[in-house]
Design an enzyme around this catalytic site. Structure first.
Site, PDB file in Angstrom:
ATOM      1  N   SER A 126       0.991   3.655  -0.968  1.00  0.00           N
ATOM      2  CA  SER A 126       0.771   3.660   0.460  1.00  0.00           C
ATOM      3  C   SER A 126      -0.004   4.981   0.873  1.00  0.00           C
ATOM      4  O   SER A 126       0.038   5.262   2.004  1.00  0.00           O
ATOM      5  CB  SER A 126       2.137   3.441   1.012  1.00  0.00           C
ATOM      6  OG  SER A 126       2.707   2.404   1.089  1.00  0.00           O
ATOM      7  N   ARG A 150      -0.618  10.641   3.651  1.00  0.00           N
ATOM      8  CA  ARG A 150       0.503   9.747   3.654  1.00  0.00           C
ATOM      9  C   ARG A 150       1.080   9.450   2.126  1.00  0.00           C
ATOM     10  O   ARG A 150       0.159   9.207   1.373  1.00  0.00           O
ATOM     11  CB  ARG A 150       0.353   8.340   4.341  1.00  0.00           C
ATOM     12  CG  ARG A 150       1.605   7.557   4.608  1.00  0.00           C
ATOM     13  CD  ARG A 150       1.200   6.460   5.500  1.00  0.00           C
ATOM     14  NE  ARG A 150       0.145   5.441   4.725  1.00  0.00           N
ATOM     15  CZ  ARG A 150      -0.144   4.264   5.333  1.00  0.00           C
ATOM     16  NH1 ARG A 150      -0.467   4.243   6.369  1.00  0.00           N
ATOM     17  NH2 ARG A 150      -0.862   3.490   4.452  1.00  0.00           N
ATOM     18  N   ASP A 151       2.548   9.373   2.239  1.00  0.00           N
ATOM     19  CA  ASP A 151       3.145   8.954   0.554  1.00  0.00           C
ATOM     20  C   ASP A 151       2.610   9.865  -0.374  1.00  0.00           C
ATOM     21  O   ASP A 151       2.116   9.344  -1.350  1.00  0.00           O
ATOM     22  CB  ASP A 151       2.431   7.346   0.564  1.00  0.00           C
ATOM     23  CG  ASP A 151       3.540   6.899  -0.522  1.00  0.00           C
ATOM     24  OD1 ASP A 151       4.714   7.144  -0.366  1.00  0.00           O
ATOM     25  OD2 ASP A 151       3.295   5.832  -1.095  1.00  0.00           O
ATOM     26  N   ASP A 197       9.570   8.304   4.954  1.00  0.00           N
ATOM     27  CA  ASP A 197       9.476   9.022   3.629  1.00  0.00           C
ATOM     28  C   ASP A 197       8.910  10.446   3.752  1.00  0.00           C
ATOM     29  O   ASP A 197       9.050  11.477   2.849  1.00  0.00           O
ATOM     30  CB  ASP A 197       8.590   8.459   2.582  1.00  0.00           C
ATOM     31  CG  ASP A 197       8.957   7.156   1.938  1.00  0.00           C
ATOM     32  OD1 ASP A 197      10.332   6.843   2.479  1.00  0.00           O
ATOM     33  OD2 ASP A 197       8.220   6.362   1.380  1.00  0.00           O
ATOM     34  N   ASP A 232       5.595  -3.862  -1.353  1.00  0.00           N
ATOM     35  CA  ASP A 232       5.666  -2.334  -1.501  1.00  0.00           C
ATOM     36  C   ASP A 232       4.449  -1.616  -2.048  1.00  0.00           C
ATOM     37  O   ASP A 232       4.431  -0.370  -2.119  1.00  0.00           O
ATOM     38  CB  ASP A 232       7.161  -1.912  -2.110  1.00  0.00           C
ATOM     39  CG  ASP A 232       8.239  -2.268  -1.256  1.00  0.00           C
ATOM     40  OD1 ASP A 232       8.343  -2.291  -0.147  1.00  0.00           O
ATOM     41  OD2 ASP A 232       9.149  -2.931  -2.158  1.00  0.00           O
ATOM     42  N   TYR A 268       3.419   5.147  10.884  1.00  0.00           N
ATOM     43  CA  TYR A 268       2.939   5.326   9.490  1.00  0.00           C
ATOM     44  C   TYR A 268       1.755   5.595   9.408  1.00  0.00           C
ATOM     45  O   TYR A 268       0.802   4.867   8.577  1.00  0.00           O
ATOM     46  CB  TYR A 268       3.571   4.352   8.827  1.00  0.00           C
ATOM     47  CG  TYR A 268       3.617   4.128   7.345  1.00  0.00           C
ATOM     48  CD1 TYR A 268       4.487   5.363   6.739  1.00  0.00           C
ATOM     49  CD2 TYR A 268       3.327   3.573   6.485  1.00  0.00           C
ATOM     50  CE1 TYR A 268       4.483   5.670   5.552  1.00  0.00           C
ATOM     51  CE2 TYR A 268       3.380   3.651   5.127  1.00  0.00           C
ATOM     52  CZ  TYR A 268       3.974   4.708   4.644  1.00  0.00           C
ATOM     53  OH  TYR A 268       4.142   4.679   3.301  1.00  0.00           O
TER      54      TYR A 268
HETATM   55  C1  BGC Z   1       2.794  -0.272   3.708  1.00  0.00           C
HETATM   56  C2  BGC Z   1       2.093  -0.566   5.215  1.00  0.00           C
HETATM   57  C3  BGC Z   1       2.909  -1.688   5.554  1.00  0.00           C
HETATM   58  C4  BGC Z   1       4.329  -1.490   5.575  1.00  0.00           C
HETATM   59  C5  BGC Z   1       4.885  -2.703   5.904  1.00  0.00           C
HETATM   60  C6  BGC Z   1       4.229   0.017   3.791  1.00  0.00           C
HETATM   61  O1  BGC Z   1       4.611   0.005   2.238  1.00  0.00           O
HETATM   62  O2  BGC Z   1       2.245   0.920   2.880  1.00  0.00           O
HETATM   63  O3  BGC Z   1       0.690  -0.901   4.994  1.00  0.00           O
HETATM   64  O4  BGC Z   1       2.408  -1.971   6.962  1.00  0.00           O
HETATM   65  O5  BGC Z   1       4.695  -1.153   4.206  1.00  0.00           O
HETATM   66  O6  BGC Z   1       5.083  -3.982   5.379  1.00  0.00           O
END
Ligand code: BGC
Length: 394
Positions: A130, A123-124, A171, A349, A118
């Site tokens: 995120s 990203r996001d 996502d 989140d 991720y």
């Molecule tokens: C966050 C990450 C995190 C993951 C697991 C995501 O929403 O952006 O930084 O590692 O959730 O909790």
């Protein structure tokens, strides 16, 4: 297992002519991909860093210690959400190897470790909570390759006898299916496609089972959306070297959709997929239409134990009233490789306080718990609520 290396020279004697020095650089051919359901016959890696977070809450709630500690005995995925997190993989895999040979495993077979990749550039792209450290502007595409994918591949190769599962970039491709109207997603689209194809190509190994993220029923359940994502998978997999590079798809990551029935039938009556198990079935049909067949699924059940918690199907941030869902388990129903806790229960989140770091307006929605820290940070209140509402109960 190392990637096979062949040179441009044929085998000695094949051509019948005199031996000549190779004129070309070595050509890398991918090793055969992993096959079968990696969860079957395996025991599950327990992440001590996750247990430590639970322990911090136990210290605040000593009367509940016995109940909360039950969660420490259950596996969660390890998120590789930054360049800095990449070198931790070896330590986790060494630890998993110790767990495999140690007494705590009690001869329960190979240990499977589940990672979430991720850290894509941009990203996001359709939200704020995120957004990551890599961007197009800061050379993120090259850094993703050199600082994330290649070191990850090296660590996986160095642990060739262990079972490794990777959920690839939650996502991201779903955003390309439905959110190209968002400027950041439109700009990111070619970078996402190239970077994910590269990740699949480089991480595909006999001991690494790759699952592409497939969002969830409430996002891609409609026939049109399923057709769009299937076409994207077809193209990305072709660039990655073929459909067999991946074991399958992962759904409901960090989401709340029920396995059966649930909120969607009420909130999205036009969605032909009212729950995740229907979605997995229908997505399988849409994939077959573009020639992708024989895939397994992982469904994230970390937070989908309760229904009736949302007023809008699109609520995704720290949904109040949620509970832990089915415990991680292999092959729960035909076609599903595992139910798994991909989102570590208790990890936020996104932030709900406008003035604080990691704020996202979606995290201040009426469906969300208040007082939430930034994404990924421990959110004690949410953890306790998930435990209280667990279904099946803990
Ligand atoms: C966050 C990450 C995190 C993951 C697991 C995501 O929403 O952006 O930084 O590692 O959730 O909790």
């Amino acid at each position: 297992m190392a990637m096979g290396v062949v040179t441009a020279l044929g085998a000695p004697g094949c051509s019948g002519g005199p031996a000549v020095a190779p004129e070309h650089a070595p050509v890398f051919v991918p090793a055969p991909p992993a096959s079968g359901n990696p969860f079957e016959g395996a025991s599950f890696y327990l992440d001590p860093a996750y247990a430590a977070k639970v322990e911090a809450t136990v210290r605040e709630q000593p009367a509940r210690a016995a109940q909360l500690r039950k969660v420490e005995a259950l596996p969660t995925a390890l998120w590789l959400d930054s360049v800095a997190a990449v070198p931790t993989v070896s330590r986790a895999l060494d630890d998993a190897a110790r767990q495999e040979s140690g007494h705590e495993n009690g001869g329960k077979g190979p240990v499977v470790t589940v990672f979430v990749l991720y850290d894509l550039p941009e990203r996001d792209c359709s939200a704020q909570a995120s957004s990551g450290e890599l961007s197009i502007e800061n050379g993120g595409e090259a850094r993703y390759q050199h600082d994330v994918i290649e070191p990850l591949a090296a660590q996986f190769r160095a642990h060739a006898s262990q079972r490794i599962v990777v959920v690839v970039e939650p996502d991201s491709l779903a955003n390309l299916a439905t959110n190209l109207g968002v400027g950041k997603c439109a700009a990111a689209a070619p970078v996402y496609r190239r970077s994910i194809a590269l990740a699949l190509k480089r991480l595909s190994m006999p001991n690494v089972w790759l699952y592409l993220d497939a969002a969830h029923a409430g996002w891609l359940g409609w026939k049109r959306n399923r057709a769009k994502i299937a076409a994207i998978y077809r193209d990305v997999l072709a660039d990655a070297g073929g459909n067999d590079r991946i074991r399958g798809f992962a759904t409901n990551i960090s989401n709340y959709d029920a396995l059966r029935r649930g909120d969607l039938a009420r909130l999205e009556p036009s969605d032909p997929c009212p729950d995740e198990l229907t979605y997995v079935e229908k997505l399988t049909e849409s994939l077959a239409e573009v020639g992708i067949t024989g895939k397994g699924f992982i469904i994230d059940t970390s937070r989908n134990g309760r229904s009736g918690t949302k007023t809008k199907s699109g609520s995704w941030c720290n949904v109040a009233g949620s509970g832990l869902g089915e415990r991680p388990q292999a092959a729960p129903v035909p076609g599903v490789d595992a139910y798994w806790w991909i989102k570590p229960p208790g990890d936020s989140d996104g932030g709900s306080e406008p003035a604080a770091a990691g704020y996202d307006a979606s995290c201040a929605s009426p469906d969300s718990l208040t007082g939430a820290p930034r994404a990924g940070a421990w959110f004690t209140r949410q953890f306790l609520q998930l435990v209280d509402n667990a279904m099946p109960p803990l």
